[in-house]
Write a protein that holds these residues in place. Structure first.
Motif, PDB file in Angstrom:
ATOM      1  N   ASP A 177     -58.241  61.892 -17.349  1.00 26.52           N
ATOM      2  CA  ASP A 177     -59.657  62.257 -17.235  1.00 26.52           C
ATOM      3  C   ASP A 177     -59.940  62.656 -15.790  1.00 26.52           C
ATOM      4  OD1 ASP A 177     -59.331  59.679 -16.325  1.00 26.52           O
ATOM      5  OD2 ASP A 177     -60.579  58.767 -17.873  1.00 26.52           O
TER       6      ASP A 177
ATOM      7  N   HIS B   3     -60.645  58.256 -11.718  1.00 25.39           N
ATOM      8  CA  HIS B   3     -60.221  59.397 -12.539  1.00 25.39           C
ATOM      9  C   HIS B   3     -59.591  60.486 -11.670  1.00 25.39           C
ATOM     10  CE1 HIS B   3     -63.180  58.164 -15.995  1.00 25.39           C
ATOM     11  NE2 HIS B   3     -62.401  57.179 -15.606  1.00 25.39           N
TER      12      HIS B   3
ATOM     13  N   GLU C  51     -65.301  61.593 -19.547  1.00 29.61           N
ATOM     14  CA  GLU C  51     -64.930  60.331 -20.205  1.00 29.61           C
ATOM     15  C   GLU C  51     -66.038  59.310 -20.067  1.00 29.61           C
ATOM     16  OE1 GLU C  51     -63.843  56.375 -20.879  1.00 29.61           O
ATOM     17  OE2 GLU C  51     -64.225  57.097 -18.858  1.00 29.61           O
ATOM     18  N   GLU C  52     -66.711  59.307 -18.903  1.00 29.96           N
ATOM     19  CA  GLU C  52     -67.690  58.242 -18.620  1.00 29.96           C
ATOM     20  C   GLU C  52     -68.858  58.241 -19.596  1.00 29.96           C
ATOM     21  OE1 GLU C  52     -67.265  55.797 -16.784  1.00 29.96           O
ATOM     22  OE2 GLU C  52     -65.769  56.338 -15.277  1.00 29.96           O
TER      23      GLU C  52
ATOM     24  N   HIS D 113     -54.814  54.179 -17.315  1.00 33.57           N
ATOM     25  CA  HIS D 113     -55.953  53.881 -16.439  1.00 33.57           C
ATOM     26  C   HIS D 113     -55.515  52.926 -15.351  1.00 33.57           C
ATOM     27  CE1 HIS D 113     -60.042  53.353 -15.078  1.00 33.57           C
ATOM     28  NE2 HIS D 113     -60.461  54.192 -16.016  1.00 33.57           N
TER      29      HIS D 113
ATOM     30  N   SER E 182     -64.439  50.271 -22.733  1.00 29.25           N
ATOM     31  CA  SER E 182     -64.198  51.243 -23.807  1.00 29.25           C
ATOM     32  C   SER E 182     -63.763  52.584 -23.228  1.00 29.25           C
ATOM     33  CB  SER E 182     -65.472  51.437 -24.629  1.00 29.25           C
ATOM     34  OG  SER E 182     -66.017  50.191 -24.995  1.00 29.25           O
ATOM     35  N   GLU E 183     -63.234  53.433 -24.084  1.00 23.46           N
ATOM     36  CA  GLU E 183     -62.642  54.730 -23.711  1.00 23.46           C
ATOM     37  C   GLU E 183     -62.891  55.706 -24.856  1.00 23.46           C
ATOM     38  OE1 GLU E 183     -60.778  56.999 -22.365  1.00 23.46           O
ATOM     39  OE2 GLU E 183     -59.953  56.155 -20.521  1.00 23.46           O
TER      40      GLU E 183
ATOM     41  N   PHE F 156     -60.584  58.079 -25.272  1.00 25.28           N
ATOM     42  CA  PHE F 156     -59.190  58.467 -25.546  1.00 25.28           C
ATOM     43  C   PHE F 156     -58.787  58.299 -27.025  1.00 25.28           C
ATOM     44  CE2 PHE F 156     -54.725  56.872 -25.676  1.00 25.28           C
ATOM     45  CZ  PHE F 156     -54.056  58.006 -25.256  1.00 25.28           C
TER      46      PHE F 156
ATOM     47  N   TYR G 284     -51.828  53.722 -24.484  1.00 23.06           N
ATOM     48  CA  TYR G 284     -52.584  53.824 -23.227  1.00 23.06           C
ATOM     49  C   TYR G 284     -52.209  52.589 -22.427  1.00 23.06           C
ATOM     50  CZ  TYR G 284     -57.182  54.298 -20.730  1.00 23.06           C
ATOM     51  OH  TYR G 284     -58.222  54.456 -19.841  1.00 23.06           O
TER      52      TYR G 284
END
Ligand SMILES: [Zn+2]
Ligand SMILES: [Zn+2]
Length: 423
Positions: free
Chosen positions: A79, A111, A144-145, A172, A341-342, A344, A364
């Motif tokens: 991201d 990111h 992503e945010e 991450h 949370s994500e 992805f 991930y």
């Protein structure tokens, strides 16, 4: 030469350029779906590295393709968006950026690190292309945010226009010791929904409440009763959070307002429970509106939403082996399930991601980004517990240990991808 030496040598070759890119992106952060300069820099880097590059996928996303013979398609995702936070790290490459509206912007979630590591990994995998076969798809995802970028890229035909991956990998950073890599199979991050709610009343003079319908009282009752969802309605074995993070109504003491606004954040680890909780929220608010003589039904808006991250166990096992072979088993740690949370997981979930066919396995992992000095201040046996004692991503003081984090993030992506290609 052993493949590990080839990888380390190739990382050395690209390191200076990757560090320059990282500092540049860090200093010039951009908010979700506004990553125009960032995506231009990342696209340029991919072109120079020898990739077929497409920009503007899902507004500001970038896709790089390297077709390298018969074999599986591996997708590496990073991201690249930043947050509305005023940076306080004191780094010489700290952001001093503000939007035109005066909002400060900072890469407080790292990111910039993910994007730079992915750029570096792409260059290394291109340099080592005689050592693997298959298709490599590099995906620089925006936004992503706000949980918008993954779905935007999928809706823009990511798999139809480019390639459909056989496996999807992402990472991450976390404040574990830099150089460490953490994995977890199964449920790893929560599903999350933020609901916006408008409760309608009938405003008027504060001295004449009988001639009004007071939305403040209705909202207050609703907020209190919402607390019973987790304590009285959900199975105690489930991990669920209901937070009313915003409650806003009125302008001054002698005016009864016309409406009240709530924002409610829900997190859980099961779609079924998630639906149950959202239904309970609506039932309670609707009932409180009726009890309080609200003139019309409350309105509900989904502000942000994402699904549970469920890392494929076989994929994680293969990654643990590959990362252990490169970094040494002592550098690996067992991650714990996060309330965070994500977006992805949309890339792997056919139903939620809106693409046809089967789900695609994904995994991930987490790379350490804390300096040894900071790490020494933490106590405990487990890395996953110790990291919670340090500033987390989204802190204005969050500053990854630059060189080891960049090298670990690149190597984790390269060795992760190689574990799934034909060799
Ligand atoms: Zn974040
Ligand atoms: Zn993040």
């Amino acid at each position: 030469m052993h493949i590990n030496e080839l990888i380390s040598g190739a990382i050395d070759q690209v390191y200076a350029g990757v560090e320059r890119l990282y500092k540049d992106i860090h200093q010039h952060p951009e908010l979700p779906f506004e990553e125009f300069e960032t995506s231009r820099k990342l696209a340029e880097q991919l072109r120079q590295a020898g990739y077929e590059v497409t920009t503007g996928v899902g507004k500001t996303g970038v896709v790089g393709l390297l077709r390298n013979g018969e074999g599986p398609c591996v997708m590496l995702r990073g991201d690249m968006d930043a947050l509305p936070i005023r940076e306080q790290t004191g780094l010489d490459y700290a952001s001093c950026k503000q939007t035109e509206a005066g909002i400060p912007v900072m890469h407080a979630c790292g990111h910039d690190l993910h994007a730079s590591c992915l750029a570096g990994a792409a260059a290394v995998l291109h340099a080592l292309r005689e050592h693997w076969q298959g298709t490599l798809m590099i995906v620089h995802q925006p936004a992503e945010e706000i949980f918008g970028g993954a779905q935007a890229m999928l809706a823009d035909g990511l798999y139809e226009r480019f390639a459909r991956p056989d496996v999807i990998l992402g990472q991450h950073n976390m404040p574990a010791l830099s150089g460490m890599v953490g994995h977890l199979a199964g449920q790893t991050m929560s599903a999350a929904t933020t609901l916006g709610v408008t409760i309608h009343g009938n405003g008027g003079h504060g001295s004449m409440p009988a001639q009004t319908v007071d939305p403040v009282v209705i909202a207050a009752h609703a907020v209190v009763r919402l607390q019973t969802i987790v304590s009285r309605e959900v199975e105690p074995s489930e991990q669920v959070i209901v937070t009313v993070g915003k409650l806003q109504a009125g302008t001054q003491g002698n005016v009864i307002p016309h409406s009240a606004e709530l924002e409610i954040n829900v997190r859980s680890f099961s779609d079924e429970v998630h639906d149950q909780v959202i239904a309970a929220i609506k039932r309670i608010i609707d009932a409180e509106c009726q009890a309080g003589r609200s003139p019309r039904p409350a309105e509900y808006r989904v502000l942000t939403e994402t699904i549970t991250m469920n890392n494929d166990a076989a994929t994680v096992a293969r990654l643990r082996q590959a990362h252990g072979d490169f970094f040494g088993a002592g550098q690996l740690f067992e991650m714990k399930r996060l309330g965070g949370s994500e977006d992805f997981p949309y890339f792997g979930n056919a139903a939620a991601g809106g693409f046809g066919g089967e789900d695609i396995p994904y995994a991930y992992w987490f790379i350490g980004a804390a300096t040894p000095e900071n790490w020494q201040t933490t106590t405990g046996d487990r890395a996953a517990e110790r990291m919670l004692q340090l500033p987390m991503p989204h802190s204005p003081y969050y500053a990854p240990d630059r060189q080891p984090s960049l090298i670990t993030g690149m190597a984790a992506m390269v060795t992760g991808a190689l574990a799934f290609f034909e060799r």
